[in-house]
Design an enzyme around this catalytic site. Sequence first.
Site, short mmCIF file in Angstrom:
data_model
loop_
_atom_site.label_atom_id
_atom_site.label_comp_id
_atom_site.label_asym_id
_atom_site.label_seq_id
_atom_site.Cartn_x
_atom_site.Cartn_y
_atom_site.Cartn_z
N ASP A 1 0.85 -1.19 0.00
CA ASP A 1 0.00 0.00 0.00
C ASP A 1 0.89 1.24 0.00
OD1 ASP A 1 0.84 -0.18 2.66
OD2 ASP A 1 -1.09 0.37 3.50
N HIS B 1 11.16 -9.71 0.87
CA HIS B 1 10.88 -8.28 0.74
C HIS B 1 12.17 -7.47 1.00
CE1 HIS B 1 9.00 -4.36 1.50
NE2 HIS B 1 7.97 -4.82 0.81
N PHE C 1 6.85 1.74 -4.02
CA PHE C 1 8.23 1.92 -3.56
C PHE C 1 8.81 3.31 -3.87
CE2 PHE C 1 7.91 -2.73 -4.09
CZ PHE C 1 8.22 -3.13 -2.81
N TYR D 1 2.87 4.81 0.81
CA TYR D 1 3.49 5.39 2.01
C TYR D 1 2.46 6.24 2.73
CZ TYR D 1 7.96 4.01 -0.10
OH TYR D 1 9.00 3.29 -0.65
#
Length: 234
Positions: A69, A191, A82, A71
């Site tokens: 989701d 991740h 990202f 920031y």
Amino acid sequence: MSLLASLAPNSKWAGILASSFDQPSSEALAKFLQKERADSTVFPSESDVFKAIELTPFEAVKVVILGQDPYHGAGQAQGLAFSVPAGFKLPPSLRNIYKELEADLAIASPMDGDLMEWAERGVLLLNTTLTVREKEPASHAGHGWEELTDIMIKSLSDQAENLVFILWGAHAQAKKILVDAERHLILEASHPSPFSAHRGFFGSKPFSKTNEYLTSVGKEPIDWTLSDRQGCLF
């Protein structure tokens, strides 16, 4: 629906999503977002919610990088997984992505966290949830976004050929079932978060593997270099 207002009406993405917006879950999502924006601060801005598919038309997609989701800090979210606007401190996961980029392709880590150039070159930077309440990560999960982004992923898998799906972490890897592995390359790793990057993200070489595959199927590889428009704030 107002949620689709920013998309070009004749774009393939708009056509794919238009029918889904007639479903009850999408109507509930629209009502939820209207109330959220009235009652609290929501990121990104309405004009940036679909930025990923605005910058990367369906026909131009070569690579899909899935995030979770947006920031949740003020000004950080810009509708690209990202990515943060120029001038913002690099988030820890993006720092690690840049470290792996440098180790993989000897591309020096940029100071700038804006990944818009990747999006314009065919890298779809798609979060599975497209909005978030300020300072409350995952606050908009489970309200209908996942159904819509699943449709995007499945449509790419079914209608495009020879894409690369980069799945970092368990959340992204859960979407593997939507992708036809016989038509596309799926790259999986932990991740890039500092909590998990050392468990398989570092050394996974996603950037060179992507380009090797694209070249092997007759597509132009991705130029992963990024311009430093402005140094990040520390």
